[in-house]
Write a protein that holds these residues in place. Structure first.
Motif, PDB file in Angstrom:
ATOM      1  N   GLY A 167       7.789  -2.929  -5.159  1.00 55.26           N
ATOM      2  CA  GLY A 167       6.687  -3.176  -6.086  1.00 55.26           C
ATOM      3  C   GLY A 167       5.723  -2.024  -6.229  1.00 55.26           C
ATOM      4  N   TYR A 168       6.033  -0.887  -5.595  1.00 56.13           N
ATOM      5  CA  TYR A 168       5.150   0.287  -5.674  1.00 56.13           C
ATOM      6  C   TYR A 168       4.892   0.675  -7.135  1.00 56.13           C
ATOM      7  N   LYS A 169       3.637   1.014  -7.438  1.00 55.77           N
ATOM      8  CA  LYS A 169       3.257   1.416  -8.792  1.00 55.77           C
ATOM      9  C   LYS A 169       2.580   2.776  -8.765  1.00 55.77           C
ATOM     10  N   ASN A 170       2.648   3.475  -9.873  1.00 54.80           N
ATOM     11  CA  ASN A 170       1.879   4.713  -9.983  1.00 54.80           C
ATOM     12  C   ASN A 170       0.401   4.396  -9.811  1.00 54.80           C
ATOM     13  N   TYR A 183      -2.321  -3.122  -4.303  1.00 50.34           N
ATOM     14  CA  TYR A 183      -1.986  -3.702  -2.998  1.00 50.34           C
ATOM     15  C   TYR A 183      -0.562  -3.346  -2.583  1.00 50.34           C
ATOM     16  N   ALA A 184       0.382  -3.361  -3.529  1.00 48.27           N
ATOM     17  CA  ALA A 184       1.784  -3.079  -3.199  1.00 48.27           C
ATOM     18  C   ALA A 184       1.969  -1.678  -2.624  1.00 48.27           C
ATOM     19  N   ASN A 185       1.089  -0.753  -2.969  1.00 51.89           N
ATOM     20  CA  ASN A 185       1.222   0.629  -2.492  1.00 51.89           C
ATOM     21  C   ASN A 185       0.799   0.793  -1.039  1.00 51.89           C
ATOM     22  N   VAL A 186      -0.198   0.032  -0.617  1.00 51.79           N
ATOM     23  CA  VAL A 186      -0.677   0.070   0.777  1.00 51.79           C
ATOM     24  C   VAL A 186      -0.882  -1.383   1.218  1.00 51.79           C
ATOM     25  N   PRO A 187       0.188  -2.081   1.550  1.00 54.53           N
ATOM     26  CA  PRO A 187       0.082  -3.526   1.795  1.00 54.53           C
ATOM     27  C   PRO A 187      -0.505  -3.882   3.161  1.00 54.53           C
ATOM     28  N   HIS A 188      -1.797  -3.589   3.331  1.00 53.35           N
ATOM     29  CA  HIS A 188      -2.494  -3.896   4.579  1.00 53.35           C
ATOM     30  C   HIS A 188      -3.843  -4.540   4.260  1.00 53.35           C
ATOM     31  N   LYS A 189      -4.066  -5.725   4.799  1.00 47.78           N
ATOM     32  CA  LYS A 189      -5.307  -6.440   4.535  1.00 47.78           C
ATOM     33  C   LYS A 189      -6.269  -6.421   5.728  1.00 47.78           C
ATOM     34  N   ASP A 190      -5.877  -5.784   6.822  1.00 47.01           N
ATOM     35  CA  ASP A 190      -6.686  -5.842   8.040  1.00 47.01           C
ATOM     36  C   ASP A 190      -8.116  -5.374   7.815  1.00 47.01           C
ATOM     37  N   LEU A 191      -8.270  -4.251   7.103  1.00 46.85           N
ATOM     38  CA  LEU A 191      -9.614  -3.704   6.911  1.00 46.85           C
ATOM     39  C   LEU A 191     -10.491  -4.616   6.056  1.00 46.85           C
ATOM     40  N   THR A 192      -9.882  -5.411   5.191  1.00 41.25           N
ATOM     41  CA  THR A 192     -10.684  -6.315   4.358  1.00 41.25           C
ATOM     42  C   THR A 192     -11.349  -7.385   5.207  1.00 41.25           C
ATOM     43  N   VAL A 193     -10.757  -7.675   6.354  1.00 37.78           N
ATOM     44  CA  VAL A 193     -11.338  -8.658   7.273  1.00 37.78           C
ATOM     45  C   VAL A 193     -12.256  -7.963   8.270  1.00 37.78           C
ATOM     46  N   GLU A 194     -11.738  -6.876   8.884  1.00 41.85           N
ATOM     47  CA  GLU A 194     -12.481  -6.194   9.945  1.00 41.85           C
ATOM     48  C   GLU A 194     -13.760  -5.553   9.434  1.00 41.85           C
ATOM     49  N   LYS A 195     -13.725  -5.016   8.191  1.00 40.00           N
ATOM     50  CA  LYS A 195     -14.878  -4.307   7.638  1.00 40.00           C
ATOM     51  C   LYS A 195     -15.528  -5.073   6.485  1.00 40.00           C
ATOM     52  N   ALA A 196     -15.318  -6.385   6.464  1.00 36.25           N
ATOM     53  CA  ALA A 196     -15.834  -7.188   5.354  1.00 36.25           C
ATOM     54  C   ALA A 196     -17.352  -7.089   5.239  1.00 36.25           C
TER      55      ALA A 196
END
Length: 652
Positions: A167-170, A183-196
């Motif tokens: 699903g990678y996009k330009n 999101y498909a390019n860097v599929p990591h949600k950890d920082l959205t929780v840790e640094k919310a």
């Protein structure tokens, strides 16, 4: 053939009477020249002469025919070589504007079978060979040594192509990319929780949003930079290059760009997964890195400004060794900015969950190290503290207050920074004759400094590089960039490329010639190069780093939109494997990213074979000075491909 020959003979030998006027006939007669008239009766002498002419003509015709047949005949022999015209295979690229290739070159090569390189497993989608987390556990944790560069052995190097996630996009085009990443390019949600709470990053459906927040700038990076601008001048061009230690997602560097200040942001690959990867995906200069036991991979006197916003570096420990390294890379008169612990501890100590005594002692240690480096504290206001490095060491050597530790380093190369140990001694600045003189030479304000001869060149400290050589290089790259655009018409399209890499930058001419476009260039000076020119590149207001291309770069896969390589493979001939260098280029190049390689034609033919095996769409073209020059150019595009959606290791 016979009739045609007769016709040619009739017009040239006999001719019509009308072609010879009376005056001519009289002249020829006066000279006792036999002149033939069509109605005259032939004499015996004339008939004999005609027979001789016919005989001579037959002999000449026979000999000509014989030599023609002999010359056209060649024996049939067998050879092991064949001539192959390099052509571009027909492929479909999803870019809206295809590369405009114009073929001018054909090369002779031996018979070969193209080696193909299979895709790696999706588990390697974010593989950073020299910062591999499993390998890092083998090294000491003291002073974060385990987070430094530790590259794989030769037998561990992957021989496969790193896949992009399914699903990678330009990426979004700049400046939209500053705030949005797929999101498909860097599929990591950890920082959205840790640094919310700190407003670093938000997850919104199929994309991430970067509001510009940070730990110490809750009102956003712009407001934070405005606060810095109230204490030092960020508008007059005197500050152009900056370094951000422990950068997070590099919002500080991202928002400085609109002020014509370019920051080299770095952070380790640690528990804050993909922070540098987010920075690069946003289109912001960044590298994986850490201040530990080795010098940072930059020359001395490189940056106008250094910054740490709660970067968690113990500045006062280990005899101040980390501030000593900042001092080495700071330009004379440059600034060091610190926000976060222990600055303004009187207000924040409860939230930081530390005692007043502990924080006060930490600030005292930092103040003492700064004084020992001859730094002057410019201001401390709110959560910001700013120090300034002196413009020379003229007074430091004579003032008793500064004769304590650290002492001045012995004579050394202050620019040596590839696996070079940090020392607890003060890096010497160039000698001056008065306290008002800027060590190493004053530098013009931006943008004038871009085209002015760098002080390192004016002083003769870069062997073999004179002001004339510099000016020739400026003109050369204007010519080359103009030629590049005729082959790759996307190079002149604003927004097509954002992150560029020059693998062998010399004086930064490639980057300087593209300065008007909305892009940035990471200028590499290989450690194997005969001349270290990275200091001059920084003096032009550009950024870069040292790198050995026998090793992987300290960056994530899919970092760069365009890679430029001028004589890189000639430089590394017999030093390391060509296919490993090409695989590394493929790793750090985005899908549908472009490559421009300049090199000797014999090497370039081999490079094209590997490019074909990497499934690049490539074409060899002539040098800008024409086909007689041995150096040729290879233009290529990495085709779009991703991991399969059925791969069980797909990241989530």
């Amino acid at each position: 053939m016979a009739s045609e020959t007769g016709k040619l003979g009739g017009t040239s030998v006999g001719g019509d009477e009308s072609r010879v006027d009376k005056k001519t006939r009289a002249s020829m007669a006066g000279q006792n020249t036999a002149y033939y008239h069509p109605t005259a009766k032939p004499t015996t002498t004339h008939l004999l002469r005609n027979k001789n002419n016919i005989f001579s003509t037959c002999i000449i015709f026979f000999l000509c025919s014989l030599f023609y047949i002999f010359g056209s005949w060649q024996p049939h022999t067998t050879t092991s070589h064949q001539t192959t015209t390099i052509t571009c295979p027909t492929t479909t690229v999803t870019s809206t504007t295809p590369l405009d290739f114009t073929t001018h070159h054909s090369a002779t090569t031996t018979n070969f079978t193209t080696k193909t390189y299979p895709p790696c497993s999706i588990k390697h989608s974010e593989y950073t060979p020299c910062q591999d987390q499993k390998r890092s556990l083998k090294f000491p944790r003291d002073r974060l040594i385990y987070r430094e560069r530790h590259c794989p052995e030769k037998n561990e190097v992957l021989k496969c192509r790193i896949p992009a996630p399914y699903g990678y996009k330009n990426p979004f085009k700049w400046p939209v990319s500053r705030d949005l990443v797929w999101y498909a390019n860097v599929p990591h949600k950890d920082l959205t929780v840790e640094k919310a709470v700190q407003n670093w990053i938000r997850f919104e459906g199929d994309r991430f949003r970067f509001p510009g927040g940070g730990t110490m700038f809750p009102n956003g990076a712009n407001a934070y930079i405005d606060d810095i601008g109230k204490l030092i001048n960020l508008k007059d061009g005197s500050i152009r290059t900056a370094i951000d230690t422990g950068c997070g997602v590099a919002s500080w560097g991202a928002y400085l760009l609109s002020r014509n200040i370019v920051a080299m942001s770095f952070a380790p690959r640690d528990t804050h997964e993909a922070q540098v990867q987010f920075a690069l995906e946003r289109g912001v200069p960044a590298l994986i890195g850490v201040i530990a036991s080795k010098r940072l991979p930059y020359p001395s006197r490189a940056f106008d400004m250094a910054h740490c916003s709660r970067c968690l570096i113990p500045w006062g420990q280990y005899d101040g060794v980390y501030l000593i390294e900042v001092d080495r890379v700071l330009r004379p008169g440059g600034y060091w900015i610190l926000s976060g612990p222990p600055i303004n501890w009187q207000k924040h100590w409860k939230g930081w969950e530390r005692t007043k005594k502990d924080l006060n002692e930490e600030q005292t240690r930092i103040e003492n190290v700064a004084k020992s480096l001859c730094w002057k504290k410019v201001a401390q206001k709110g959560d910001l503290a700013i120090w300034q490095k002196p413009i020379n060491h003229f007074n430091c050597k004579t003032n008793p207050k500064f004769t304590q530790t650290p002492s001045f380093c012995p004579i050394q190369n202050p620019d040596s920074a590839w696996y070079t140990n940090i020392e607890t001694c003060l890096t010497r600045m160039p000698e001056v004759s008065s306290s008002e003189e800027v060590a190493g030479g004053a530098i013009a304000k931006w943008p004038k400094r871009l085209d002015m001869v760098p002080p390192r060149i004016n002083s003769g400290s870069i062997k073999g590089v004179t002001p004339d050589v510099f000016q020739e290089d400026v003109n050369l790259w204007k010519k080359r960039i103009s030629y590049y655009k005729t082959v790759n018409n996307q190079l002149g399209q604003p927004g097509r490329y954002r992150n560029l890499l020059d693998m062998n930058a010399f004086l930064g001419g490639f980057a300087a010639s593209l300065i008007k476009y909305p892009l940035w260039v990471m200028n590499i000076v290989p450690v194997e190069a005969k001349t270290d020119t990275l200091g001059a590149i920084y003096e032009r207001g550009l950024i870069g780093t040292y790198q050995s291309w026998c090793e992987a770069m300290s960056t994530y896969p899919r970092t760069y939109d365009l890679i430029h390589a001028d004589s890189v493979f000639t430089l590394y001939k017999d030093k390391c494997e060509m296919e490993d260098m090409m695989l590394e280029m493929d790793r750090i190049l985005r899908p549908e990213g472009s490559v421009i390689i300049r090199d000797d034609v014999d090497l370039l033919v081999k490079i094209k074979q590997i490019a074909d095996g990497l499934n690049w769409d490539s074409q060899i073209v002539d040098h800008e000075d024409g086909p007689m020059v041995r150096q040729k150019l290879l233009f290529a595009v990495k085709l779009y491909w991703t991991a399969s959606s059925a791969d069980p290791h797909q990241l989530s």
